[in-house]
Design a protein around this motif. Sequence first.
Motif, short mmCIF file in Angstrom:
data_model
loop_
_atom_site.label_atom_id
_atom_site.label_comp_id
_atom_site.label_asym_id
_atom_site.label_seq_id
_atom_site.Cartn_x
_atom_site.Cartn_y
_atom_site.Cartn_z
N LEU A 53 -1.74 2.33 20.12
CA LEU A 53 -1.13 1.42 19.16
C LEU A 53 -0.98 2.10 17.80
O LEU A 53 0.07 1.98 17.15
CB LEU A 53 -1.99 0.16 19.01
CG LEU A 53 -1.53 -0.85 17.95
CD1 LEU A 53 -0.15 -1.39 18.29
CD2 LEU A 53 -2.54 -2.00 17.84
N LEU A 54 -2.00 2.84 17.38
CA LEU A 54 -1.92 3.55 16.10
C LEU A 54 -0.80 4.59 16.12
O LEU A 54 0.02 4.67 15.19
CB LEU A 54 -3.26 4.23 15.82
CG LEU A 54 -3.32 5.15 14.60
CD1 LEU A 54 -3.17 4.34 13.31
CD2 LEU A 54 -4.63 5.95 14.58
N VAL A 55 -0.74 5.38 17.17
CA VAL A 55 0.26 6.43 17.26
C VAL A 55 1.67 5.85 17.28
O VAL A 55 2.58 6.33 16.58
CB VAL A 55 0.01 7.30 18.52
CG1 VAL A 55 1.19 8.23 18.78
CG2 VAL A 55 -1.26 8.11 18.35
N SER A 56 1.88 4.81 18.07
CA SER A 56 3.23 4.24 18.15
C SER A 56 3.64 3.57 16.84
O SER A 56 4.81 3.66 16.43
CB SER A 56 3.29 3.23 19.30
OG SER A 56 2.40 2.15 19.09
N ALA A 57 2.69 2.92 16.16
CA ALA A 57 3.01 2.27 14.88
C ALA A 57 3.40 3.31 13.83
O ALA A 57 4.37 3.11 13.08
CB ALA A 57 1.83 1.45 14.40
N LEU A 58 2.68 4.42 13.78
CA LEU A 58 3.02 5.45 12.80
C LEU A 58 4.32 6.15 13.17
O LEU A 58 5.08 6.56 12.29
CB LEU A 58 1.88 6.45 12.68
CG LEU A 58 0.57 5.91 12.12
CD1 LEU A 58 -0.46 7.02 11.98
CD2 LEU A 58 0.78 5.24 10.77
N ALA A 59 4.58 6.32 14.46
CA ALA A 59 5.84 6.94 14.87
C ALA A 59 7.02 6.11 14.41
O ALA A 59 8.09 6.63 14.07
CB ALA A 59 5.86 7.12 16.38
N GLU A 60 6.85 4.80 14.41
CA GLU A 60 7.94 3.91 14.01
C GLU A 60 8.05 3.79 12.50
O GLU A 60 9.16 3.83 11.95
CB GLU A 60 7.72 2.53 14.62
CG GLU A 60 8.79 1.51 14.23
CD GLU A 60 8.52 0.15 14.82
OE1 GLU A 60 9.25 -0.80 14.46
OE2 GLU A 60 7.59 0.03 15.64
#
Length: 523
Positions: A397-404
Motif C-alpha cells: 500500500l505504501l509503495v503504490s501510494a507513493l508511486a501514484e
Amino acid sequence: MTESEAGPGATPTADSWRDTAERIGVDLHLDLSAAGSRRGALAGALRDAVRSGRLSPGTRLPPYRALAADLGVARNTVADAYAELVAEGWLTARQGSGTRVAERARPPAGSGAGRAPEEVSDSDPGPAHDLRQGSPDASAFPRAAWAAAYRRALNAAPAAAFGPGDPRGRIELRTALAEYLARSRGVRAEPGRIVVCSGFAHALRLLYGERVLRGPLAVEEYGLAFHRELLVGAGVRTVPLAVDEHGARVAELGALGSGVRGVLLTPAHQFPMGGPLHPERRAAAVDWARGRGGLVVEDDYDGEFRYDRKPVGAVQGLDPEHVVYVGSVSKSLSPALRLGWMVLPGHLVRDVVAAKGEREGWASALDQLALAEFLSSGAYDRHVRRMRQRYRARRDLLVSALAERAPWAGVSGVAAGLHAVVRLPSGRERDVLAAARARGIAVEGLAAFRHPGAVDGGHGPGEEGLVVGYAAAAERAYGAAVEALSGVLAHVGRAGPGAPPRTRPVLRIRTAGSPPPPPSLPR
C-alpha cells in the motif's frame, strides 16, 4: 460459606476468601500524629484520605474492631470517628453493608486526586499518524494464543521454576530456541551456549558495558544512534564502516587498523538502508574475524519478515566460534516482553554469565516459560506467518501510494523488514520532516541514523530521505497515515527548489539480486 460452616479442617473456597475480605475491608495507612484527641486525629486522617483520592467513593472501610486493632486505639474511638464522618457526609453506613466512602465525596475536578498518573503528567495524545520505525503493531499482539501458552507453561512448570534460577535463562526456553533458530535461521546452537537477555541493548551492555569484549568496534555507517551512544557510554570507540546496496563494505575492515577486532552487522536486513549482506561479504566478514582473532556481533533484528526474496540464513552458521548471534521478540511479538537471546562462542559463555550477575537484570522466568511453550507449540510460527502477510500488504500500500502521488521518490529496502527508505532530493529532508510534523506525522529522517564520523560512505555524504515504518500504526489507522505522508511528498514534488520533475518515475521495489539503481536516481 465460612470455615466454621464448612466444618473443621475444610479448605476455604475462593468465594469464601472474597466474602471474608469484603467483611474485613481494606488495609489503611493513617497518620494519627496530629495534635488533639485520638478520635479527632483519626477523623482528620480519614477526611484527608478521601479528599486526596486515596480512598475512592464506594470503598468499604474496615470494621471498628479490625481498624482499632491495627491502629492500637479503642474500638469506641473508631466508632465515634466513623459516626462523625457519616454525619458530615464523608461516609455512609448501612446495615449489612458496612461503612463505605460516600459516592458524593469525590475530589474536585482538576485537583488531580484519584486520576491515573499518566492523566496527570502526560497530556500528549501522541502523533495523529505514526510511521516511526522500530515497533510492531501493538494491537496485533496474539493475546489469546499467548495467554493459552502461558497457562500451559504454568501448569507444566516444575516447582524449581518459581525459585532462584540459572543466569543463562530457563532451560525450557534455551532448548526451544536452539531448535527454532537452527530450523528457521540456520543458527548452529545448543542450549548451553544460549544466554537469555532482555533484548539487543541488554546484550550490548553485557558484552561491552561489562568489559567481556573491548573496543574499538566497527559499526555500519547507518544504524541506531541509541546503540552507538550505549557503546560510547561504555567507553567503546565506534568506527564507521561504509554501506552500499549490498550491505556493509566488509573489505574495508582490514584498513581500520589492528586495534579493531570486532564488527557489529545487521546482515539479514541492513538497518536502516535495507537489503541483506552479500554472500561474499558474509564469508569475508567471518574470514576477517578468524584472521584477526576477533568477533562478528550479528544483530538479527527482523530476520523473520521477508517478502520478495528467499530466506537468508544467519552469518553465525558459517563460524559459531567467531560470531555472537543476538535476537529478540521485540519486532516479531512485542518489545514489552523484554525477551532476547545471545548464541555465544563457547569461550564467552562463562564471562557473559558472570557479567549478568546473580538474579538482577534477568528476564521473567514465567515469561521465558511461556515463550518456550509458544515456540514449541508452533504458535510463534503461525503468528509470524500471519504478520508477514499483514506487513507485506502494508508495504504494498505504501509503495503504490507513493508511486501514484510522488513518482519522483525512490523507495528501497522493502524486500524485507518493517520499514522502507524513501529517497529525497538533496537539501529537502529537513523541509519534508517539518511538513510531516505539521500534519501530525511521526516519521524519521536518514540523517538521524548516520554515524557522526562517516565522511563519504557507500551512499555519499548528505544522503537524504525518510525512514518510514509501516508496522507501528494500528490497522485501522495505517491507511490514513499513508495518505497523509503521500500528500506531503506530493507537495514536495510540485514545488520547491531542487525537486525533480514528476515525469521521471523512478519508484521501484528493490529485491535481492536486482541491479543497483541507475546514476540518474535522485541522490
